[in-house]
Design a protein around this motif. Structure first.
Motif, PDB file in Angstrom:
ATOM      1  N   GLY A  56       0.809  -1.202   0.000  1.00 45.26           N
ATOM      2  CA  GLY A  56       0.000   0.000   0.000  1.00 45.26           C
ATOM      3  C   GLY A  56       0.844   1.254   0.000  1.00 45.26           C
ATOM      4  N   PHE A  57       0.158   2.388   0.212  1.00 44.91           N
ATOM      5  CA  PHE A  57       0.835   3.691   0.212  1.00 44.91           C
ATOM      6  C   PHE A  57       0.328   4.553   1.364  1.00 44.91           C
ATOM      7  N   GLU A  58       1.239   5.363   1.910  1.00 49.05           N
ATOM      8  CA  GLU A  58       0.837   6.439   2.806  1.00 49.05           C
ATOM      9  C   GLU A  58       0.754   7.713   1.984  1.00 49.05           C
ATOM     10  N   THR A 109      -3.541  -0.826  -0.185  1.00 46.78           N
ATOM     11  CA  THR A 109      -4.246   0.020   0.766  1.00 46.78           C
ATOM     12  C   THR A 109      -3.789   1.478   0.652  1.00 46.78           C
ATOM     13  N   LEU A 110      -4.622   2.369   1.191  1.00 45.87           N
ATOM     14  CA  LEU A 110      -4.308   3.793   1.246  1.00 45.87           C
ATOM     15  C   LEU A 110      -4.392   4.248   2.697  1.00 45.87           C
ATOM     16  N   SER A 111      -3.317   4.881   3.150  1.00 47.95           N
ATOM     17  CA  SER A 111      -3.252   5.346   4.529  1.00 47.95           C
ATOM     18  C   SER A 111      -3.133   6.866   4.540  1.00 47.95           C
ATOM     19  N   VAL A 112      -3.902   7.545   5.394  1.00 51.42           N
ATOM     20  CA  VAL A 112      -3.818   9.014   5.443  1.00 51.42           C
ATOM     21  C   VAL A 112      -3.620   9.510   6.871  1.00 51.42           C
ATOM     22  N   GLU A 143      -7.062   3.361   5.655  1.00 50.09           N
ATOM     23  CA  GLU A 143      -6.495   3.382   7.005  1.00 50.09           C
ATOM     24  C   GLU A 143      -6.216   4.831   7.393  1.00 50.09           C
ATOM     25  N   ILE A 144      -6.466   5.196   8.650  1.00 48.30           N
ATOM     26  CA  ILE A 144      -6.054   6.526   9.099  1.00 48.30           C
ATOM     27  C   ILE A 144      -4.951   6.409  10.139  1.00 48.30           C
ATOM     28  N   GLU A 145      -4.090   7.432  10.184  1.00 47.83           N
ATOM     29  CA  GLU A 145      -2.990   7.486  11.136  1.00 47.83           C
ATOM     30  C   GLU A 145      -3.219   8.659  12.080  1.00 47.83           C
ATOM     31  N   ILE A 146      -3.204   8.337  13.358  1.00 46.71           N
ATOM     32  CA  ILE A 146      -3.425   9.345  14.401  1.00 46.71           C
ATOM     33  C   ILE A 146      -2.175   9.416  15.261  1.00 46.71           C
ATOM     34  N   GLN A 168     -17.014   0.256  10.519  1.00 47.99           N
ATOM     35  CA  GLN A 168     -17.213   0.381   9.072  1.00 47.99           C
ATOM     36  C   GLN A 168     -16.094  -0.300   8.287  1.00 47.99           C
ATOM     37  N   GLY A 169     -15.096  -0.822   8.987  1.00 46.50           N
ATOM     38  CA  GLY A 169     -14.019  -1.550   8.304  1.00 46.50           C
ATOM     39  C   GLY A 169     -12.750  -0.751   8.098  1.00 46.50           C
ATOM     40  N   ILE A 170     -12.753   0.515   8.531  1.00 49.18           N
ATOM     41  CA  ILE A 170     -11.553   1.352   8.413  1.00 49.18           C
ATOM     42  C   ILE A 170     -10.581   0.991   9.522  1.00 49.18           C
ATOM     43  N   ARG A 171      -9.273   0.898   9.184  1.00 50.68           N
ATOM     44  CA  ARG A 171      -8.294   0.601  10.232  1.00 50.68           C
ATOM     45  C   ARG A 171      -7.634   1.875  10.752  1.00 50.68           C
ATOM     46  N   VAL A 172      -7.198   1.817  11.988  1.00 48.99           N
ATOM     47  CA  VAL A 172      -6.656   2.998  12.655  1.00 48.99           C
ATOM     48  C   VAL A 172      -5.282   2.687  13.256  1.00 48.99           C
ATOM     49  N   SER A 173      -4.269   3.473  12.850  1.00 48.50           N
ATOM     50  CA  SER A 173      -2.905   3.268  13.357  1.00 48.50           C
ATOM     51  C   SER A 173      -2.529   4.357  14.350  1.00 48.50           C
ATOM     52  N   LEU A 174      -1.698   3.983  15.313  1.00 49.91           N
ATOM     53  CA  LEU A 174      -1.112   4.959  16.227  1.00 49.91           C
ATOM     54  C   LEU A 174       0.245   5.371  15.654  1.00 49.91           C
ATOM     55  N   ASP A 175       0.318   6.611  15.168  1.00 42.03           N
ATOM     56  CA  ASP A 175       1.487   7.112  14.436  1.00 42.03           C
ATOM     57  C   ASP A 175       2.530   7.706  15.388  1.00 42.03           C
ATOM     58  N   ASP A 176       3.764   7.799  14.913  1.00 44.93           N
ATOM     59  CA  ASP A 176       4.858   8.424  15.680  1.00 44.93           C
ATOM     60  C   ASP A 176       5.014   7.796  17.058  1.00 44.93           C
TER      61      ASP A 176
END
Ligand code: C2E
Ligand code: CA
Ligand code: CA
Ligand code: CA
Length: 275
Positions: A56-58, A109-112, A143-146, A168-176
């Protein structure tokens, strides 16, 4: 001496003034750029070390300023947050990115990255879902990055938001991960799908015992909690060799290329038969 002092005072005021003028030019430029679509998505590859596959890509924001050139998000994101245009900026970038990502192989995948300001909006989840529906893009590929630093206030609101996104099926990452000061309690209280180790621990990996110990510990933590890990900032083979000793990760970094605009990304994907 007196004259000198006055001179210094004069120069101080002059530079303050030009700084303020630059800042207000930036604000005007950002407002105009948001309205005219000067902000564009760049894409950074994410590779699964277990298979060696591109997975995927960020998406990383860039500002194509007509007067300043290509500007880094570290400069314009904080200003966009302060002047209240971050949500509009982010939503227009996500809409563009969804159009791009729809042309990619459906496995990718697409991560933002999401600003803390956006997380404070009780309608954020609905807005995001609306963008996905409008683009007819499967939430399972999104996927979202928080960042940790966005989680100080309103944990209750953030938790229910993350939960509804996940439903809804969206994944969530803990960034940094590792750069904030309450990482561990946040891992316990919020249902993240993934941890991203900050690149400050990674670029220093070869030959730095402290960084190696920290990365190794985070890897063990992820394993224990059942959370997969992405390692950012992988710049060379030496870092990769070190990482392979600690476990298996998704990785991203200059070793695999710099972030690229949509057209270059599509060219590369075409060569890999992933378009
Ligand atoms: P981040 O999410 O931690 O993104 C990783 C940053 O590291 C990116 O910088 C990326 O270009 C850079 N990078 C990637 N590989 C390497 C490497 O091997 N070595 C080194 N030294 N750096 C590497 P970039 O693109 O300048 O973005 C900076 C930050 O701006 C991001 O940090 C993210 O927090 C923020 N950002 C970017 N796009 C957005 C956006 O659309 N919305 C929000 N809210 N924030 C964004
Ligand atoms: Ca990120
Ligand atoms: Ca980072
Ligand atoms: Ca960051």
């Amino acid at each position: 001496a007196k004259k000198n002092g006055r001179n210094r005072h004069f120069w101080f005021e002059a530079s303050m003034e030009s700084e303020l003028r630059f800042r207000s030019e930036l604000e005007t430029g950002i407002r105009r750029g948001v309205a005219t679509g000067e902000f564009v998505p760049y894409y950074e590859k994410q590779i699964d070390l277990a298979t060696g596959d591109l997975v995927g890509f960020e998406m990383l924001a860039r500002w194509n300023s007509p007067t300043l050139g290509v500007i880094s998000p570290d400069l314009f994101i904080p200003i966009a947050e302060e002047i209240g245009v971050i949500a509009q900026l982010s939503e227009s970038l996500i809409a563009k990115a969804l159009i791009d990502a729809k042309t990619w192989d459906p496995q990718l995948t697409l991560s933002v990255n999401i600003s803390p300001v956006q997380l404070r909006d009780p309608w954020f989840a609905q807005k995001l879902l609306k963008l996905l529906v409008e683009a007819n893009f499967p939430p399972s590929r999104f996927e979202i990055e928080i960042t940790e630093s966005s989680l100080h206030e309103n944990i209750g609101l953030v938790r229910s938001m993350i939960t509804s996104l996940k439903n809804q099926g969206i994944r969530v990452s803990l960034d940094d991960f590792g750069t904030g000061y309450s990482s561990l309690s946040q891992l316990r209280s919020l249902p993240f799908d993934r941890i991203k180790i900050d690149r400050s621990f990674v670029t220093t990996l070869p030959g730095n015992k402290e960084s190696a110990t920290i990365v190794k510990s985070i890897a063990a933590l992820g394993k224990g909690l059942g959370l997969p890990i992405t390692v950012e900032g992988v710049e060379n083979e030496e870092v990769l060799r070190e990482l392979n000793r600690f476990g298996t990760f998704k990785v991203q970094g200059y070793l695999y290329g710099h972030p690229e605009p949509a057209d270059r990304t599509a060219e590369e994907l075409a060569q890999l038969n992933l378009l």
